[in-house]
Write a protein that holds these residues in place. Structure first.
Motif, mmCIF file in Angstrom:
data_model
loop_
_atom_site.group_PDB
_atom_site.id
_atom_site.type_symbol
_atom_site.label_atom_id
_atom_site.label_comp_id
_atom_site.label_asym_id
_atom_site.label_seq_id
_atom_site.Cartn_x
_atom_site.Cartn_y
_atom_site.Cartn_z
ATOM 1 N N LEU A 41 0.822 -1.203 0.000
ATOM 2 C CA LEU A 41 0.000 0.000 0.000
ATOM 3 C C LEU A 41 0.857 1.254 0.000
ATOM 4 N N ASP A 488 -1.718 -9.635 5.407
ATOM 5 C CA ASP A 488 -1.994 -9.607 3.977
ATOM 6 C C ASP A 488 -0.736 -9.846 3.156
ATOM 7 N N LEU A 548 -8.523 -11.068 -0.142
ATOM 8 C CA LEU A 548 -8.470 -9.610 -0.183
ATOM 9 C C LEU A 548 -8.653 -9.058 -1.595
ATOM 10 N N VAL A 552 -4.958 -4.722 -0.803
ATOM 11 C CA VAL A 552 -5.445 -3.905 0.312
ATOM 12 C C VAL A 552 -6.131 -2.633 -0.162
ATOM 13 N N SER A 555 -9.573 -3.473 -1.537
ATOM 14 C CA SER A 555 -10.456 -4.327 -0.752
ATOM 15 C C SER A 555 -11.547 -3.521 -0.053
ATOM 16 N N PRO A 560 -9.599 -4.893 5.823
ATOM 17 C CA PRO A 560 -9.032 -5.023 4.483
ATOM 18 C C PRO A 560 -7.652 -5.661 4.431
ATOM 19 N N GLN A 561 -6.909 -5.639 5.528
ATOM 20 C CA GLN A 561 -5.575 -6.237 5.541
ATOM 21 C C GLN A 561 -5.533 -7.574 6.276
ATOM 22 N N LYS A 563 -5.822 -8.255 9.252
ATOM 23 C CA LYS A 563 -5.083 -8.205 10.518
ATOM 24 C C LYS A 563 -5.863 -8.864 11.654
#
Length: 597
Positions: A41, A488, A548, A552, A555, A560-561, A563
């Protein structure tokens, strides 16, 4: 010269704790201080910066951090290695020189380039370089080394090569240093940050210190932190980070393939964990390339649905929005956060997230958000939104590619200006044949992947099923017995799960199959899943392909990641064997090694 190289880390991402550089310089002894600023990202963000101003493309925060620390580092002989150069390492190197001039300091800056590839159809395209360019700059007298897109671990491997003189064939040593680099690259994640059992940490996880890797000539290391800093360094905190954003046991890198299933961890005293036994194999003949493109424009609106008839209210909104803007690019996600018979509005409400992605900025912008707001008096009872109408924003799409190692002009630029080409490794190998295998096509059956022990298959993992009738169980969250760490990798997600005791590991490796994972995390059911065992860590690692989407930046998942994927798994209620009790083999802060390790 000491036979121990102390490498600290002061940044795990672009936006990490601003004061960490000062804390690491003042808190204890280090020989090298590294800073990791790049992620998939981040490269997109830097690419957009460069579109606005071609002189940018590097992590500007690093310059502000360095302003208060450069003099101290020079006085103490601490060398700095960072990938904050991003898309413009030469530009950041020049900016550091200007900063030093303004501060009245003399600094020798080297940088590494060659990772940027000419891809006219891409916003950014960068090969993941190895560590030998960094080592060459240090050998060339650099006080500060700036890179672009190198592998995160290379920030540690490079200084180790320069100190210990490792050649390309010192594969085990390179692999050991790669593990050290992977462990410290994310800063406080290895010292108790984002740790499943944070409530057991001495300070409750409030302000973990940043890590230090003490490297030895054979590639082994001790992971520790400065005295008096928060968090903890234990076998479990190190295990958690070791499982972060990895795939199979063969961890591919440009200089070495590191066998994660050979890593041995042992407590070495309070806040000290020894990492040894790591084996390496020749690297692949190709380099990974991260490619970012602008994928279009996106916008989101969130409706609050309170009280009764939640599904019907969501269906009404969907039909109204689709009638207003069309169906193409729309995505609806209903989060059932509502509680039955709640006494407050928030607890009684669900959230309907509506996303729109489109190549047309106008359609994804006000045309969409205004259409949503116009429903305020013409939709379901109690209609309200959490968001105001707004314009669309661009989003990026990440893809991974590969190029031959000898096709990339890896170059070290010394403080003197001398440019030194870094030759690729002579001995390479093809992609490793991982014993684990995909768990079936997205639209087909989901057989379990093959479990692995070391380099050899250990036979199929047992099929998920009920516990034997004569084995007492108790209904409880899975996280009472196991920890997890997830993250991710492009459009994929990884989920590592470790057992806290040998007895729990004996149960977990047979119980947590891919079929079981699909039951517990239904969103993984239609996707390809790979399962790998790491017995030395008492851990299972899953790779969920495509969770995903396009990465990221594109998404629309709530997480989104990925985590929180591991914590979601730990929260699921399952039938645990009654004889297995929560807790580790030894206290989190203790120095006793694991039994059998």
């Amino acid at each position: 010269m000491s036979d121990v190289l102390r490498v600290g880390n002061a940044s795990g991402f672009y936006g990490d704790r601003f004061t960490a550089w000062r804390e690491m310089l003042d808190g204890g002894e280090v020989d090298v201080l590294t800073g990791d600023y790049l992620a998939e990202l981040t490269m997109l963000i830097l690419g957009r910066d460069r579109l606005r101003d071609p002189s940018l493309g590097y992590a500007k925060t690093f310059l502000r951090q360095l302003e208060g620390c450069l003099g101290t580092a020079l006085d103490r002989g601490v060398r700095i290695v960072t990938n904050a150069g991003g898309l413009n390492p030469a530009g950041l190197a020049a900016a550091i020189g200007s900063l030093a001039d303004r501060l009245g300091l003399t600094v020798r800056v080297g940088y590494v380039e060659g990772d940027a590839l000419a891809r006219p159809d891409a916003l950014t395209a960068n090969a993941y370089l190895g560590a030998y360019g960094i080592a060459a700059c240090l050998d060339g007298g650099a006080d500060v080394v700036v890179t672009g897109r190198v592998t995160d671990a290379s920030l540690v491997v490079g200084p180790a090569i320069a100190r210990f003189g490792w050649g390309r064939d010192d594969l085990d040593a390179l692999a050991g240093a790669t593990v050290a680099g992977h462990l410290v690259e994310c800063g406080a994640q290895v010292t108790g940050g984002n740790f499943s059992f944070f409530t057991e940490l001495p300070d409750g996880g409030r302000r973990p210190g940043f890590p230090v890797a003490e490297l030895h000539p054979d590639g082994s290391c001790v992971i520790t932190k400065h005295p008096g800093t928060g968090g903890a360094v234990t076998v479990e905190t190190v295990t958690a980070q070791l499982l972060y954003e990895v795939g199979g046991p063969a961890y591919l890198g440009p200089d070495v393939v590191t066998r994660l299933d050979t890593v041995e961890l042992a407590a070495d005293g309070p806040d000290r964990v020894r990492v040894s036994g790591v084996r390496g194999k020749p690297p692949p003949g190709t380099l990974k390339v991260g490619v970012n493109n602008l994928g279009g424009f996106r916008n989101s609106m969130t409706f609050v649905l309170c009280g009764l008839d939640i599904p019907a209210k969501a269906a009404l909104v969907r039909s109204q929005v689709e009638a207003a803007v069309g169906t193409e690019g729309l995505e609806f996600t209903l989060a059932r956060t509502d509680h039955v018979d709640a006494v407050g509005t928030e607890a009684a409400s669900a959230l309907l997230h509506v996303h729109l992605r489109d190549g047309d900025k106008a359609r994804a912008g006000r045309a969409f958000s205004a259409a949503a707001v116009e429903l305020a008096l013409a939709s379901y009872p109690g209609c309200t939104l959490t968001t105001l109408p707004g314009d669309a924003t661009p989003y990026g799409v990440f893809t991974a590619d590969a190029v031959p190692q000898d096709a990339v002009p890896h170059v070290a630029v010394f403080p003197s200006g001398e440019r030194v080409p870094i030759p690729p490794p002579v001995r390479t190998a093809g992609p490793p044949d991982e014993p684990g295998s995909p768990a079936g096509p997205p639209d087909g059956p989901a057989p379990d992947a093959t479990a692995t022990v070391g380099d050899r298959p250990a036979g199929p993992a047992p099929v998920a099923g009920p516990a034997p009738a004569d084995r007492p169980t108790r209904r409880a969250p899975l996280g009472e017995l196991v920890g997890a760490r997830s993250g991710d990798k492009g459009g994929d997600a990884n989920l590592g799960v470790w057992a806290r005791t040998d007895a729990t590991w004996s149960w977990l490796r047979g119980w947590l199959t891919t079929a079981r994972l699909r039951e517990l995390l239904p969103e993984t059911a239609p996707l390809a899943v790979e399962r790998y065992e790491l017995p030395n860590l008492r851990a299972v690692n899953f790779v969920v392909r495509g969770l995903l989407g396009q990465g990221v930046a594109a998404s629309t998942r709530f997480d989104p990641q990925a985590k929180a994927l591991g914590e979601l798994l730990r929260s699921r209620l399952v039938d645990l064997p009654a004889e297995l009790t929560p807790g580790p083999d030894s206290p989190v802060g203790g120095a006793a090694p694991r039994e059998g390790r």
